[in-house]
Write a protein that holds these residues in place. Structure first.
Motif, short mmCIF file in Angstrom:
data_model
loop_
_atom_site.label_atom_id
_atom_site.label_comp_id
_atom_site.label_asym_id
_atom_site.label_seq_id
_atom_site.Cartn_x
_atom_site.Cartn_y
_atom_site.Cartn_z
N UNK A 3 0.80 -1.23 0.00
CA UNK A 3 0.00 0.00 0.00
C UNK A 3 0.83 1.28 0.00
N UNK A 4 1.99 1.26 0.64
CA UNK A 4 2.83 2.46 0.65
C UNK A 4 3.37 2.76 -0.74
N UNK A 5 3.71 1.73 -1.50
CA UNK A 5 4.16 1.92 -2.88
C UNK A 5 3.02 2.47 -3.73
N UNK A 6 1.82 1.93 -3.53
CA UNK A 6 0.66 2.42 -4.27
C UNK A 6 0.38 3.89 -3.94
N UNK A 7 0.52 4.25 -2.66
CA UNK A 7 0.29 5.64 -2.25
C UNK A 7 1.27 6.57 -2.95
N UNK A 8 2.51 6.15 -3.10
CA UNK A 8 3.50 6.98 -3.80
C UNK A 8 3.13 7.14 -5.27
N UNK A 9 2.61 6.09 -5.88
CA UNK A 9 2.16 6.20 -7.26
C UNK A 9 1.02 7.20 -7.38
N UNK A 10 0.11 7.19 -6.40
CA UNK A 10 -0.98 8.16 -6.39
C UNK A 10 -0.46 9.58 -6.12
#
Length: 200
Positions: A3-10
């Motif tokens: 989820x932290x990687x996804x948040x950075x993509x967002x």
């Protein structure tokens, strides 16, 4: 995807939801349907609130006290600029520990980003955060079986996972919720929204 990687993509595309290209009516009609089942005003939360603030605007206009939750730093910074008096939680929904009950929960195009192995526990957490008679509206895939995939969007890799319709309906029943509405609202795309209500 973590989820932290996804948040950075967002973080990299947070501006999109405040641009002229984004349709601010996205999901509003479906929320209006969900709000018909909500008998009383109280506390509401927008899970994966993002940066646009459109769902928060709707809930405020309907008389709710509203909170927002997202893990993307840039998304929340923009959300706070639009709604400086709203309480926002910057936290991974998988790790969030609710301390309140909510009359209305929105999880529009958000919890399908939760890792597949955590989908069940996150949905159960939200269902059990509803007060008696409380309503939740959320999106998932219009598919029968569980699955996960990664898809490019605006140059970013976005992860999606779904439990499947039967598994979700079973979870609603186990967690003392009734399915009030289920619709594939973007046919032929497999975009499903579900409205459920906690037993009073």
């Amino acid at each position: 995807m973590d989820p932290k990687e996804l948040a950075k993509n967002y973080d990299n595309i947070a501006e999109h939801w405040n641009s002229p290209e984004f349709d601010r009516e996205n999901g509003i009609t479906q929320h209006e349907i969900a709000l018909r089942y909500s008998g009383c005003k109280g506390l509401a939360i927008d899970i994966g609130c993002g940066s646009s603030g459109r769902i928060i605007d709707l809930l405020l206009a309907k008389g709710f006290d509203v909170e927002g939750l997202d893990l993307s730093k840039n998304m929340l910074e923009m959300a706070k600029q639009r709604h400086p008096n709203i309480l926002f939680h910057r936290v991974d929904i998988c790790e969030w520990k609710p301390t309140k009950k909510y009359a209305f929960i929105s999880a529009w195009d958000s919890i399908w980003h939760v890792p597949l192995r955590r989908q069940k526990s996150v949905l159960e957490k939200l269902l059990n955060s509803l007060e008696p008679g409380g309503v939740i509206v959320f999106t998932t895939g219009a598919v029968d079986q569980a699955g996960e995939s990664c898809n490019p969007f605006l140059g970013q890799n976005l992860y999606h996972a779904v439990l499947g319709i039967t598994a979700i309906l079973e979870l609603l029943l186990i967690n003392e919720c009734v399915c009030r509405h289920l619709e594939n609202d973007d046919w032929p795309n497999k975009h499903l929204f579900i409205i459920a209500q906690k037993n009073a």
